[in-house]
Scaffold this active site. Sequence first.
Site, PDB file in Angstrom:
ATOM      1  N   GLY A   3     -47.457 -14.665  14.253  1.00 19.65           N
ATOM      2  CA  GLY A   3     -46.751 -13.449  14.860  1.00 19.65           C
ATOM      3  C   GLY A   3     -44.774 -13.495  15.182  1.00 19.65           C
ATOM      4  N   ASN A   8     -52.956   0.168   7.470  1.00 17.28           N
ATOM      5  CA  ASN A   8     -53.900   0.147   8.803  1.00 17.28           C
ATOM      6  C   ASN A   8     -54.881   0.102   8.327  1.00 17.28           C
ATOM      7  OD1 ASN A   8     -51.569   0.818  10.480  1.00 17.28           O
ATOM      8  ND2 ASN A   8     -52.347   2.969  10.866  1.00 17.28           N
ATOM      9  N   ASP A  68     -51.221  -3.538  -1.822  1.00 16.76           N
ATOM     10  CA  ASP A  68     -50.813  -4.927  -1.781  1.00 16.76           C
ATOM     11  C   ASP A  68     -51.561  -6.333  -1.246  1.00 16.76           C
ATOM     12  OD1 ASP A  68     -48.680  -3.494  -0.243  1.00 16.76           O
ATOM     13  OD2 ASP A  68     -49.499  -3.064   1.752  1.00 16.76           O
ATOM     14  N   ARG A 113     -58.114  -3.059  17.959  1.00 12.64           N
ATOM     15  CA  ARG A 113     -57.365  -2.396  17.072  1.00 12.64           C
ATOM     16  C   ARG A 113     -57.249  -0.502  17.431  1.00 12.64           C
ATOM     17  NH1 ARG A 113     -55.067  -3.459  11.712  1.00 12.64           N
ATOM     18  NH2 ARG A 113     -53.517  -2.036  11.604  1.00 12.64           N
ATOM     19  N   GLU A 159     -50.506   2.564  -2.045  1.00 10.31           N
ATOM     20  CA  GLU A 159     -50.151   1.490  -1.961  1.00 10.31           C
ATOM     21  C   GLU A 159     -50.789   0.299  -1.787  1.00 10.31           C
ATOM     22  OE1 GLU A 159     -45.926   0.592   0.380  1.00 10.31           O
ATOM     23  OE2 GLU A 159     -47.338  -1.569   0.348  1.00 10.31           O
ATOM     24  N   THR A 173     -53.586  -8.142   3.173  1.00  9.37           N
ATOM     25  CA  THR A 173     -54.484  -7.155   1.451  1.00  9.37           C
ATOM     26  C   THR A 173     -53.967  -5.959   1.897  1.00  9.37           C
ATOM     27  OG1 THR A 173     -56.468  -6.855   1.680  1.00  9.37           O
ATOM     28  CG2 THR A 173     -55.516  -8.520   0.105  1.00  9.37           C
ATOM     29  N   ASN A 174     -53.626  -5.003   1.504  1.00  2.00           N
ATOM     30  CA  ASN A 174     -53.569  -3.879   2.350  1.00  2.00           C
ATOM     31  C   ASN A 174     -54.242  -1.913   1.129  1.00  2.00           C
ATOM     32  OD1 ASN A 174     -53.407  -1.739   4.654  1.00  2.00           O
ATOM     33  ND2 ASN A 174     -51.581  -2.207   5.202  1.00  2.00           N
ATOM     34  N   ASP A 221     -40.045 -11.723  11.105  1.00  2.00           N
ATOM     35  CA  ASP A 221     -40.077 -11.577  12.481  1.00  2.00           C
ATOM     36  C   ASP A 221     -41.633 -10.879  13.428  1.00  2.00           C
ATOM     37  OD1 ASP A 221     -39.394  -8.885  10.108  1.00  2.00           O
ATOM     38  OD2 ASP A 221     -39.125  -8.019  11.919  1.00  2.00           O
ATOM     39  N   TRP A 222     -41.757 -11.313  11.620  1.00  2.00           N
ATOM     40  CA  TRP A 222     -43.656 -10.912  11.830  1.00  2.00           C
ATOM     41  C   TRP A 222     -44.937 -11.504  11.210  1.00  2.00           C
ATOM     42  CZ3 TRP A 222     -47.008  -9.651   7.657  1.00  2.00           C
ATOM     43  CH2 TRP A 222     -46.176  -9.424   6.142  1.00  2.00           C
ATOM     44  N   GLU A 240     -49.640  -8.954  -0.266  1.00  2.00           N
ATOM     45  CA  GLU A 240     -48.638 -10.371   0.368  1.00  2.00           C
ATOM     46  C   GLU A 240     -48.907 -11.403   0.878  1.00  2.00           C
ATOM     47  OE1 GLU A 240     -45.974  -6.640   2.865  1.00  2.00           O
ATOM     48  OE2 GLU A 240     -47.343  -7.511   3.596  1.00  2.00           O
TER      49      GLU A 240
END
Length: 286
Positions: free
Chosen positions: A206, A134, A109, A274, A107, A125-126, A201-202, A111
């Site tokens: 957040g 991640n 992305d 993280r 994928e 972006t991902n 919700d996110w 968004e």
Amino acid sequence: MASPVATPSQPIVFFLLALTAALLNSAAASGNFSQDVVITWGDGRGKILSNGDLLTLSLDKSSGSGFQSTNAFLYCRIDIQIKLVAGNSAGTVTACYLSSKGPAHYEVDFEFLGNLAGDPYVVSTNVFTQGIGNREMQFHLWFDPTKDFHTYAILWNPIHVVLYVDGIPIREFKNLEATKGIPYPKSQAMRLYGSLWNGDDWATDGGRVKIDWTRAPFTASFRNLAADGCVSGGNSSCRSKPWMQGALDGESLKKMQWAQKNYMVYDYCSDVKRFPQGLPPECSAS
Ligand SMILES: *[C@@H]1O[C@H](CO)[C@@H](O)[C@H](O)[C@H]1NC(C)=O
Ligand SMILES: *[C@@H]1O[C@H](CO)[C@@H](O)[C@H](O)[C@H]1NC(C)=O
């Protein structure tokens, strides 16, 4: 008897063939949503308008909406213009991404996370390989993406994946499979997807800022889809496409540095908290 219509001479036939090819090509280049995509969900909230030139998605309390490309590609260059939800768009997510299917999917992305009126959109972006993402990098934009259409593009070839905003590369994911063993998208075809949905919700602060439903329906618009892709990434007519060649040149790298220095608001490669076991290997490879 002489025919009233003269038999066209060969040069004219070639000219007409060339003209037809040029017209077909330019039609393909500017795109026609009626042919290039299918509205897949939203029960009428997604619409193809203006003879295929415009696509709108809307979101209200009952549902969002979305589309997917008719074709799936194994390597592609896809450009699309988007005008995002204006005003208070907090909690809404407009997504435009490539994806394959299944648990080990790929994928790439874009968004667009809505915000309160006057606060900037966050472009998240991902990149997923083997079903794992991640790899978020998030940006603000250097313009108001709700006022006009702007061009967002994804380039995917065997060398790298590059995300562009108005021709400026904002992010590159290199193919480091051979040198570093990092899985790279290379064997599953991906489709283009677009959607507008409730992410409150996110998405905004957040998840603390919710959608103001009194402002529904929310609408995002898409136009000028140019999807140039390979049906099969290995064949020679695919390999000769200009966007299949080369790494980013010096000027493009400078532009990308400019975007990342001035507009990047989150980079997973800087988020040491993280990843207590160490940053992902691609982070030390540029
Ligand atoms: C786009 O495609 C549809 C369906 O094939 C067709 O009816 C329409 O005329 C096309 N639009 C343009 C601008 O060619
Ligand atoms: C080769 O790639 C071109 C460009 O994507 C595509 O049009 C063609 O169908 C492909 N041929 C095969 C045999 O996959």
